[in-house]
Design a protein around this motif. Structure first.
Motif, PDB file in Angstrom:
ATOM      1  N   CYS A 187       0.818  -1.221   0.000  1.00  0.00           N
ATOM      2  CA  CYS A 187       0.000   0.000   0.000  1.00  0.00           C
ATOM      3  C   CYS A 187       0.848   1.267   0.000  1.00  0.00           C
ATOM      4  N   ILE A 188       2.083   1.170   0.473  1.00  0.00           N
ATOM      5  CA  ILE A 188       3.007   2.302   0.376  1.00  0.00           C
ATOM      6  C   ILE A 188       3.643   2.332  -1.004  1.00  0.00           C
ATOM      7  N   LYS A 189       3.997   1.166  -1.504  1.00  0.00           N
ATOM      8  CA  LYS A 189       4.650   1.073  -2.813  1.00  0.00           C
ATOM      9  C   LYS A 189       3.749   1.615  -3.920  1.00  0.00           C
ATOM     10  N   ASN A 190       2.446   1.311  -3.840  1.00  0.00           N
ATOM     11  CA  ASN A 190       1.540   1.778  -4.895  1.00  0.00           C
ATOM     12  C   ASN A 190       0.923   3.147  -4.599  1.00  0.00           C
ATOM     13  N   GLY A 191       1.280   3.729  -3.442  1.00  0.00           N
ATOM     14  CA  GLY A 191       0.847   5.088  -3.130  1.00  0.00           C
ATOM     15  C   GLY A 191      -0.511   5.205  -2.472  1.00  0.00           C
ATOM     16  N   TYR A 192      -1.148   4.069  -2.134  1.00  0.00           N
ATOM     17  CA  TYR A 192      -2.491   4.138  -1.556  1.00  0.00           C
ATOM     18  C   TYR A 192      -2.509   4.922  -0.241  1.00  0.00           C
ATOM     19  N   VAL A 193      -1.587   4.598   0.659  1.00  0.00           N
ATOM     20  CA  VAL A 193      -1.563   5.275   1.961  1.00  0.00           C
ATOM     21  C   VAL A 193      -1.286   6.762   1.784  1.00  0.00           C
ATOM     22  N   GLN A 194      -0.324   7.094   0.911  1.00  0.00           N
ATOM     23  CA  GLN A 194       0.019   8.498   0.696  1.00  0.00           C
ATOM     24  C   GLN A 194      -1.173   9.280   0.146  1.00  0.00           C
ATOM     25  N   ARG A 195      -1.900   8.684  -0.800  1.00  0.00           N
ATOM     26  CA  ARG A 195      -3.081   9.364  -1.363  1.00  0.00           C
ATOM     27  C   ARG A 195      -4.133   9.604  -0.289  1.00  0.00           C
ATOM     28  N   LYS A 196      -4.353   8.598   0.520  1.00  0.00           N
ATOM     29  CA  LYS A 196      -5.382   8.698   1.553  1.00  0.00           C
ATOM     30  C   LYS A 196      -5.050   9.804   2.553  1.00  0.00           C
ATOM     31  N   LEU A 197      -3.807   9.839   3.007  1.00  0.00           N
ATOM     32  CA  LEU A 197      -3.427  10.834   4.013  1.00  0.00           C
ATOM     33  C   LEU A 197      -3.353  12.235   3.420  1.00  0.00           C
ATOM     34  N   ALA A 198      -2.920  12.339   2.168  1.00  0.00           N
ATOM     35  CA  ALA A 198      -2.885  13.653   1.519  1.00  0.00           C
ATOM     36  C   ALA A 198      -4.292  14.236   1.412  1.00  0.00           C
ATOM     37  N   ARG A 199      -5.259  13.400   1.080  1.00  0.00           N
ATOM     38  CA  ARG A 199      -6.647  13.851   1.000  1.00  0.00           C
ATOM     39  C   ARG A 199      -7.150  14.299   2.372  1.00  0.00           C
ATOM     40  N   GLN A 200      -6.838  13.527   3.401  1.00  0.00           N
ATOM     41  CA  GLN A 200      -7.285  13.883   4.749  1.00  0.00           C
ATOM     42  C   GLN A 200      -6.643  15.191   5.213  1.00  0.00           C
ATOM     43  N   ALA A 201      -5.360  15.368   4.915  1.00  0.00           N
ATOM     44  CA  ALA A 201      -4.678  16.605   5.307  1.00  0.00           C
ATOM     45  C   ALA A 201      -5.300  17.801   4.601  1.00  0.00           C
ATOM     46  N   TYR A 202      -5.642  17.625   3.330  1.00  0.00           N
ATOM     47  CA  TYR A 202      -6.283  18.698   2.562  1.00  0.00           C
ATOM     48  C   TYR A 202      -7.649  19.043   3.156  1.00  0.00           C
ATOM     49  N   GLU A 203      -8.424  18.027   3.472  1.00  0.00           N
ATOM     50  CA  GLU A 203      -9.760  18.262   4.030  1.00  0.00           C
ATOM     51  C   GLU A 203      -9.674  18.951   5.390  1.00  0.00           C
ATOM     52  N   PHE A 204      -8.649  18.601   6.175  1.00  0.00           N
ATOM     53  CA  PHE A 204      -8.479  19.258   7.468  1.00  0.00           C
ATOM     54  C   PHE A 204      -8.193  20.749   7.287  1.00  0.00           C
ATOM     55  N   GLU A 205      -7.287  21.073   6.369  1.00  0.00           N
ATOM     56  CA  GLU A 205      -6.954  22.481   6.134  1.00  0.00           C
ATOM     57  C   GLU A 205      -8.164  23.254   5.623  1.00  0.00           C
ATOM     58  N   ARG A 206      -8.954  22.619   4.773  1.00  0.00           N
ATOM     59  CA  ARG A 206     -10.169  23.274   4.274  1.00  0.00           C
ATOM     60  C   ARG A 206     -11.147  23.529   5.421  1.00  0.00           C
ATOM     61  N   ALA A 207     -11.284  22.553   6.319  1.00  0.00           N
ATOM     62  CA  ALA A 207     -12.180  22.728   7.464  1.00  0.00           C
ATOM     63  C   ALA A 207     -11.683  23.845   8.376  1.00  0.00           C
TER      64      ALA A 207
END
Length: 542
Positions: A420-440
């Protein structure tokens, strides 16, 4: 990611509280809540110092042993860093947490073109064993343990630490070093990676295997949920992903023929503390149980001490703000309180000015004093696990445990943490969450005092640690003099032996120690691995 969401009506009455991990907090709790979650005293709580260690690793907690304090320290040249080490130790600090500059972290010497402007900026610049000889001069390495906050070249730094300890007259079997040595979280979060994942994990396996045989008091890996949290993870994800990463490193060593009981007791963790007080306390109480259960059931670990969740519970960089920076002093005190209530074994606080840069001596000392006041004045050493038995805390701890297991299961179903790290799944998930937090935060849905509520127009002046260009000039001069004056034959011979060992699949640690003793540079050793292993190709996360 940070504070809870508060849903209110037009009269400011709180209708709902949603913690970052997704748990809804009720207005009140009672015996019926423990019954609803199936709470069992012996299974879920137990006695302090006994499995599942929810309450504490030690029967009497801080009554018998106060926490170790390790403020993150290191900047400029080894000489400046040595002075700061001694300053903090003289004020009661009981361990070292060494910061390295970015070129060192990336396996680059100070005279490398890509190091320009970064030498000694965010940590100590280290090029060779000579730098460690200066940095650790006058420090009792039998008494003071050192955390080495470095990852891609952690094997090099651990070898160098052994070499300097022995040169200064210390017994390698009695020194305590804790390299962070967690490359998987680097790919998730900080980006200070060099080599592809498979050989990078192999190097971690080499350090663990070597420590079993040669440096038994070393904690060869400190799995860093801290940076995963800073990258956008919830507290439950922080724990879950860190445990899965630790499992990946365990699997690497087990493949070499070792039993987990031979080495997992030296694993440590670095976790973050910021945000909601109750969630942080529950996170660590639940985390101790999950980790112990994971080791006992998945790896059949039998020695109770090897089931401990050991490590640094520290905080909390992402909780700090540039706006009204002195508010960070208060935030830091509450983060330290959360760590103490959660039973932290070792702690360090981000200083109030670290929203800007590395801390000044005054700021670092304030953080140290905060930790000391909690232990000496406020009463945190009085009794073990003081929140135990609270209907709210026990319910929340049980809910947090369930959340951690859920997050672990979700990753396992997708092929495991490495995939999940090799294919970027975890990174995508956390990047989205970080973005949503900043928007909130921008929308005011999440409150940050001094940022989007109770804001003052007046700017506070802060004394900042200043970067000195002369440090880089001095380091480059010293490095060039080293290369000119050292005996080149052992340099060439040890680097060739290292290259062969890396290519043949041998454990590289003895060869790295030999390289360090010959005064090979960090860049030279890292380049050997670049030549053998290649470099990591980051997956696209968009």
């Amino acid at each position: 990611m940070d504070v809870a969401r508060y849903i209110k009506d037009e009269k400011d009455v709180i209708l709902d509280v949603i913690l970052p991990s997704g748990i809804h907090v009720k207005p009140k709790y009672g015996p019926e809540d423990l019954e609803a979650i199936g709470f069992d005293y012996k299974k879920d709580l137990g006695e302090p110092g006994e499995f599942p260690f929810t309450r504490n690793l030690f029967p009497q907690g801080y009554r018998t042993r106060e926490w170790t304090t390790r403020q993150y320290t290191g900047f400029g040249t080894p000489r400046e860093t040595n002075e700061r080490f001694k300053l903090m130790i003289s004020h009661g600090q009981t361990g070292l947490n060494v910061a390295f500059d970015l070129p060192t972290q990336m396996g680059l010497d100070s005279d490398h073109p890509m190091a320009e402007g970064e030498v000694g900026r965010v940590g100590m610049a280290v090029d060779s064993l000579k730098d460690f000889e200066v940095a650790f001069d006058g420090i009792d390495l039998h008494r003071v343990g050192a955390g080495l906050t470095i990852n891609a070249v952690a094997s090099v730094m651990l070898a160098m630490y052994q070499a300097v300890a022995e040169k200064l007259g210390f017994d390698r079997t009695k020194i305590s070093a804790t390299p962070q040595n967690d490359i998987l979280k680097e790919v998730i979060g900080r980006g200070a990676w060099i080599y592809p994942l498979e050989p990078a994990i192999r190097l971690i396996g080499d350090t663990i295997e070597y420590s079993i045989k040669v440096m038994p008091r070393t904690n060869p890996v400190s799995v860093c949920g801290y940076h995963i949290r800073e990258s956008g993870a919830t507290p439950a994800q922080e724990m879950a992903y860190a445990f899965l990463i630790a499992n990946a490193y365990i699997d690497e060593v087990v493949r070499r023929g070792y039993e987990p009981d031979q080495f997992v007791g030296r694993f440590s963790f670095n976790f973050n503390i910021f945000g909601n007080l109750w969630e942080q306390v529950a996170k660590f109480r639940a985390g101790r149980k999950v980790w112990a259960t994971n080791l006992k059931e998945r790896y059949k670990v039998k020695n109770p001490r090897n089931l401990w969740l050991r490590g640094l519970f520290a905080g909390g960089g992402s909780g700090l703000t540039k706006a009204e920076p002195e508010n960070n002093i208060i935030r830091g005190a509450y983060y330290a309180l959360a760590a103490a209530l959660a039973g932290a074994q070792t702690t360090a606080l981000c200083s109030f000015d670290e929203a800007y840069t590395i801390p000044t001596p005054r700021a670092a000392l304030l953080s140290l004093r905060t930790c000391q006041i909690l232990m000496e004045e406020v009463g945190l050493r009085d009794t073990v696990d003081p929140l135990a038995g609270s209907y709210f805390i026990e319910t929340l701890t049980k809910q947090m445990e369930e959340k951690i297991w859920e997050e672990m299961e979700e990753i396992e179903k997708r092929g495991g943490i490495v995939e999940c790290i090799k294919n970027g799944y975890v990174q995508r998930k956390l990047a989205r969450q970080a973005y949503e937090f900043e928007r909130a935060l921008e929308r005011g849905e999440i409150i940050k005092v001094g940022v989007n509520k109770y804001v003052t127009e007046e700017e506070q002046e802060v004394e900042l640690h200043e970067y000195n260009e002369a440090w880089a000039e001095q380091k480059i001069r010293e490095l060039r003099e080293l290369k000119r004056s050292r005996d080149q034959k052992p340099v060439t011979d040890t680097l060739k032996a290292l290259e062969k060992a890396a290519g043949d699949g041998e454990n590289v640690m003895p060869y790295l120690v030999a390289c360090c003793r010959a005064y090979c540079t960090v860049g030279e050793m890292a380049d050997v691995f670049r030549g053998v292993f290649g470099t990591f190709q980051e997956p696209s996360i968009f």
